[in-house]
Scaffold this motif. Structure first.
Motif, PDB file in Angstrom:
ATOM      1  N   ASN A  82      15.731   5.355  -1.256  1.00  0.00           N
ATOM      2  CA  ASN A  82      14.728   5.816  -2.226  1.00  0.00           C
ATOM      3  C   ASN A  82      13.510   4.893  -2.261  1.00  0.00           C
ATOM      4  N   VAL A  83      13.081   4.459  -1.072  1.00  0.00           N
ATOM      5  CA  VAL A  83      11.866   3.659  -0.954  1.00  0.00           C
ATOM      6  C   VAL A  83      10.688   4.551  -0.595  1.00  0.00           C
ATOM      7  N   ILE A  84      10.931   5.599   0.183  1.00  0.00           N
ATOM      8  CA  ILE A  84       9.889   6.567   0.532  1.00  0.00           C
ATOM      9  C   ILE A  84      10.351   7.946   0.079  1.00  0.00           C
ATOM     10  N   ASP A  85       9.444   8.916   0.200  1.00  0.00           N
ATOM     11  CA  ASP A  85       9.723  10.266  -0.283  1.00  0.00           C
ATOM     12  C   ASP A  85      10.025  11.250   0.837  1.00  0.00           C
ATOM     13  N   VAL A  86       9.370  11.073   1.990  1.00  0.00           N
ATOM     14  CA  VAL A  86       9.420  12.099   3.031  1.00  0.00           C
ATOM     15  C   VAL A  86       9.455  11.430   4.406  1.00  0.00           C
ATOM     16  N   ILE A  87      10.169  12.060   5.343  1.00  0.00           N
ATOM     17  CA  ILE A  87      10.065  11.734   6.768  1.00  0.00           C
ATOM     18  C   ILE A  87       9.513  12.963   7.466  1.00  0.00           C
ATOM     19  N   ALA A  88       8.399  12.795   8.162  1.00  0.00           N
ATOM     20  CA  ALA A  88       7.741  13.910   8.843  1.00  0.00           C
ATOM     21  C   ALA A  88       7.356  13.466  10.245  1.00  0.00           C
ATOM     22  N   LYS A  89       7.591  14.339  11.213  1.00  0.00           N
ATOM     23  CA  LYS A  89       7.318  13.977  12.603  1.00  0.00           C
ATOM     24  C   LYS A  89       5.829  14.007  12.927  1.00  0.00           C
ATOM     25  N   ASP A  90       5.042  14.785  12.152  1.00  0.00           N
ATOM     26  CA  ASP A  90       3.593  14.817  12.370  1.00  0.00           C
ATOM     27  C   ASP A  90       2.905  15.187  11.064  1.00  0.00           C
ATOM     28  N   ARG A  91       1.582  15.223  11.104  1.00  0.00           N
ATOM     29  CA  ARG A  91       0.799  15.473   9.897  1.00  0.00           C
ATOM     30  C   ARG A  91       0.999  16.892   9.378  1.00  0.00           C
ATOM     31  N   ALA A  92       1.123  17.852  10.269  1.00  0.00           N
ATOM     32  CA  ALA A  92       1.314  19.241   9.835  1.00  0.00           C
ATOM     33  C   ALA A  92       2.630  19.395   9.081  1.00  0.00           C
ATOM     34  N   GLU A  93       3.678  18.757   9.589  1.00  0.00           N
ATOM     35  CA  GLU A  93       4.965  18.835   8.897  1.00  0.00           C
ATOM     36  C   GLU A  93       4.895  18.124   7.558  1.00  0.00           C
ATOM     37  N   LEU A  94       4.160  17.027   7.489  1.00  0.00           N
ATOM     38  CA  LEU A  94       4.005  16.314   6.218  1.00  0.00           C
ATOM     39  C   LEU A  94       3.365  17.207   5.167  1.00  0.00           C
ATOM     40  N   LEU A  95       2.275  17.880   5.533  1.00  0.00           N
ATOM     41  CA  LEU A  95       1.604  18.752   4.567  1.00  0.00           C
ATOM     42  C   LEU A  95       2.498  19.905   4.135  1.00  0.00           C
ATOM     43  N   ALA A  96       3.335  20.394   5.049  1.00  0.00           N
ATOM     44  CA  ALA A  96       4.242  21.484   4.694  1.00  0.00           C
ATOM     45  C   ALA A  96       5.350  20.999   3.752  1.00  0.00           C
ATOM     46  N   ILE A 107       0.841  -1.206   0.000  1.00  0.00           N
ATOM     47  CA  ILE A 107       0.000   0.000   0.000  1.00  0.00           C
ATOM     48  C   ILE A 107       0.871   1.249   0.000  1.00  0.00           C
ATOM     49  N   LEU A 108       1.954   1.231   0.776  1.00  0.00           N
ATOM     50  CA  LEU A 108       2.843   2.396   0.844  1.00  0.00           C
ATOM     51  C   LEU A 108       3.491   2.661  -0.512  1.00  0.00           C
ATOM     52  N   LEU A 109       3.973   1.612  -1.165  1.00  0.00           N
ATOM     53  CA  LEU A 109       4.634   1.802  -2.458  1.00  0.00           C
ATOM     54  C   LEU A 109       3.658   2.193  -3.560  1.00  0.00           C
ATOM     55  N   ALA A 110       2.386   1.830  -3.426  1.00  0.00           N
ATOM     56  CA  ALA A 110       1.394   2.174  -4.439  1.00  0.00           C
ATOM     57  C   ALA A 110       0.940   3.620  -4.347  1.00  0.00           C
ATOM     58  N   SER A 111       1.203   4.283  -3.233  1.00  0.00           N
ATOM     59  CA  SER A 111       0.689   5.643  -3.007  1.00  0.00           C
ATOM     60  C   SER A 111       1.495   6.672  -3.797  1.00  0.00           C
ATOM     61  N   HIS A 112       0.846   7.784  -4.080  1.00  0.00           N
ATOM     62  CA  HIS A 112       1.506   8.854  -4.828  1.00  0.00           C
ATOM     63  C   HIS A 112       2.599   9.520  -4.007  1.00  0.00           C
ATOM     64  N   VAL A 113       2.413   9.559  -2.685  1.00  0.00           N
ATOM     65  CA  VAL A 113       3.430  10.064  -1.767  1.00  0.00           C
ATOM     66  C   VAL A 113       3.594   9.026  -0.668  1.00  0.00           C
ATOM     67  N   ALA A 114       4.845   8.583  -0.449  1.00  0.00           N
ATOM     68  CA  ALA A 114       5.141   7.619   0.611  1.00  0.00           C
ATOM     69  C   ALA A 114       5.899   8.342   1.703  1.00  0.00           C
ATOM     70  N   ALA A 115       5.327   8.374   2.896  1.00  0.00           N
ATOM     71  CA  ALA A 115       5.915   9.125   4.003  1.00  0.00           C
ATOM     72  C   ALA A 115       5.913   8.261   5.255  1.00  0.00           C
ATOM     73  N   MET A 116       6.868   8.534   6.133  1.00  0.00           N
ATOM     74  CA  MET A 116       6.972   7.812   7.396  1.00  0.00           C
ATOM     75  C   MET A 116       7.362   8.767   8.500  1.00  0.00           C
ATOM     76  N   ALA A 117       6.927   8.434   9.698  1.00  0.00           N
ATOM     77  CA  ALA A 117       7.362   9.170  10.872  1.00  0.00           C
ATOM     78  C   ALA A 117       8.663   8.563  11.385  1.00  0.00           C
ATOM     79  N   PRO A 118       9.463   9.315  12.141  1.00  0.00           N
ATOM     80  CA  PRO A 118      10.684   8.737  12.712  1.00  0.00           C
ATOM     81  C   PRO A 118      10.352   7.540  13.604  1.00  0.00           C
ATOM     82  N   THR A 119      11.300   6.609  13.718  1.00  0.00           N
ATOM     83  CA  THR A 119      11.181   5.381  14.520  1.00  0.00           C
ATOM     84  C   THR A 119      10.026   4.501  14.055  1.00  0.00           C
ATOM     85  N   THR A 120       9.758   4.487  12.768  1.00  0.00           N
ATOM     86  CA  THR A 120       8.815   3.541  12.176  1.00  0.00           C
ATOM     87  C   THR A 120       9.586   2.660  11.195  1.00  0.00           C
ATOM     88  N   HIS A 121       8.961   1.585  10.718  1.00  0.00           N
ATOM     89  CA  HIS A 121       9.645   0.708   9.782  1.00  0.00           C
ATOM     90  C   HIS A 121       8.649   0.090   8.812  1.00  0.00           C
TER      91      HIS A 121
END
Length: 483
Positions: free
Chosen positions: A227-241, A118-132
């Motif tokens: 290059n498996v994901i695009d962004v690391i964001a600590k919360d949703r607000a940072e992701l949108l920014a 599901i993550l790889l199929a998405s247009h944007v792949a993002a994760m929070a720190p300390t996730t896998h």
């Protein structure tokens, strides 16, 4: 003469009214248009990927398309799930008219197995720190006894066992590949599927293949570096920014995301999805099955009670529906049915616990086997099964003890209940007279004199005549009869 005030032009008045109405309409429509173009729909998924999860995500995508939303943010934390449901979700994301950003969060969350697809199929792949993420070798694809991928052994170095004779090698056309033909087929299908998802958005397809073949995993930082994901964001607000102004490919069309100053709306599941997500749990299925069986059993003991029978039928139908959407082992299901049948037989054909205890043992082993599919998120708690078995055992013990009491009680009707019974003389007699026994007047005979209201014991019965003897006064009871 008094001066006249100049009259107002009616045409000017009407023009000013129309202008005011038009300005009010513009002010009313402007916020609505801004909200429609700047809305972000939030979907939240936690736990195993199942039928209810797929329905929820697909409904959320449909809602976002109706709202003409700018973006869908799928907050994900899953150990994996069902292949069919995962493919439905991936298909919905790939065909969505609204870009989907899958965000593995909060800290400590994971996107294992089906979540990686599901993550790889998405247009944007993002994760929070300390996730896998990773470990995408789906059990439902390879089976419980699938042969794991093993890379070929490196050639032996000189001096490293070179003196030992090499084993005789099979001809190349006869060397068997690891696993059965079906296992290799489904494994290669999974590899092609996940590589296609990664390549669609320019991500690392080689690592995606390793996630399937070798169950490889990555932390959030490693995934970004690979290059498996695009962004690391600590919360949703940072992701949108971070993704504001990012270009994504939506149905072969390049689109620029505008996620600054947007309206965020959390999409809640409807009542149908909530009910499905509750009953599609192994523990709930077992409870529904037990309630259904005991409800019908109680209705059989008390015909006309209606409520237990209705509740039992509803619970059994819900359990049957849930079993259609859960991965089950049919040998375990058969054991559960045998266990329930034995517990019911204990009530109808008392064996003083033998059938009941056997039914409980079959039920416990069946519950463990039925949901032992190895699919993440759809296992059953062993402590829950044991607790349920203890409750069933207490019920069987209660039934057995009740039956023992009934057996020791003796006869309560017929000849067996009369002989040895205590009667009360309704008149004084010697030879024959009348006594009161079990709410009825009986003819009695005695070789000894009997006084009125004296208690007598029945020694025998001859047709409708009782042979009685007087009781000592110490064994007498209060008279209770009608003359």
């Amino acid at each position: 003469m008094p001066l006249k005030r100049p009259g107002k032009n009616p045409a000017i008045i009407e023009f000013m009214k129309a202008l005011t109405i038009f300005a009010a309409l513009l002010l009313a429509l402007r916020p609505a248009a801004a909200e429609a173009q700047g809305k972000v729909v939030i979907l939240e998924v936690s736990g195993g990927i199942g039928v209810a999860t797929a329905d929820y995500i697909l409904s959320g995508i449909e809602y976002a398309e109706e709202q003409n939303a700018e973006l869908i943010v799928l907050t994900l934390d899953t150990p994996g799930g069902l292949v069919a449901s995962m493919r439905d979700i991936v298909s919905g994301i790939l065909n969505s008219e609204v870009p989907v950003a899958t965000y593995v969060a909060p800290a400590g969350a994971r996107a294992d197995s089906a979540g990686t697809y599901i993550l790889l199929a998405s247009h944007v792949a993002a994760m929070a720190p300390t996730t896998h993420l990773g470990a995408a070798t789906l059990v439902s694809l390879t089976g419980d006894d699938a042969t794991p991928f093993e890379p070929p052994a490196p050639p032996a170095e000189p001096g490293d066992g070179a003196d030992e004779p090499a084993p005789e090698e099979a001809p190349p056309d006869e060397a068997p590949a690891p696993g059965s033909a079906m296992e290799r087929k489904v494994l290669n299908d999974a590899v092609s599927y996940i590589r296609g998802l990664a390549e669609r958005h320019g991500r690392n397809a080689d690592w995606a293949e390793r996630a399937v073949r070798e169950a490889a995993t990555l932390t959030a930082q490693e995934a970004l570096e690979e290059n498996v994901i695009d962004v690391i964001a600590k919360d949703r607000a940072e992701l949108l920014a971070l993704i504001d102004g990012r270009e994504v490919n939506v149905n072969n069309e390049t689109r620029t995301l505008a996620t600054a100053d947007v309206t965020v709306e959390v999409f809640e599941p409807n009542w149908r999805i909530r009910i499905l997500s509750v009953i599609a749990q192994p523990e709930i299925v077992l409870l529904l099955g037990l309630i259904g069986v005991y409800g019908l059993l109680f209705e059989g003991y008390n015909p006309g009670a209606i409520v237990p029978g209705v509740v039992g039928i509803i619970c059994l139908l819900l359990a049957a529906y849930a079993l259609q959407v859960l991965p089950v082992n049919y040998a375990g299901l058969a054991l559960i049915l045998v266990g329930l049948a034995l517990m019911v037989a204990e009530a109808f054909a008392p064996s003083f616990g033998a059938l009941g205890l056997g039914g409980i043992a079959a039920f416990v082993f069946g519950a463990i086997l039925m949901f032992d599919s190895g699919i993440p998120g759809f296992g059953i708690s062993l402590s829950f099964v044991i607790a349920l078995a203890l409750i069933a055992a207490l019920f069987v013990i209660w039934v057995a003890s009740y039956l023992v009491k009934l057996r020791n009680r003796g006869a309560v009707s017929g000849r067996g209940s009369i002989v040895g019974g205590i009667a009360i003389a309704t008149e004084s007699f010697t030879g024959t007279g009348r006594v009161w026994l079990e709410g009825e007047a009986w003819q009695a005979r005695s070789n000894l004199p009997v006084q009125k209201d004296q208690h007598v014991v029945v020694r025998a019965i001859d047709g409708l005549v009782l042979d009685v003897e007087p009781l000592p006064a110490s064994d007498a009871i209060e008279p209770d009869y009608q003359t």
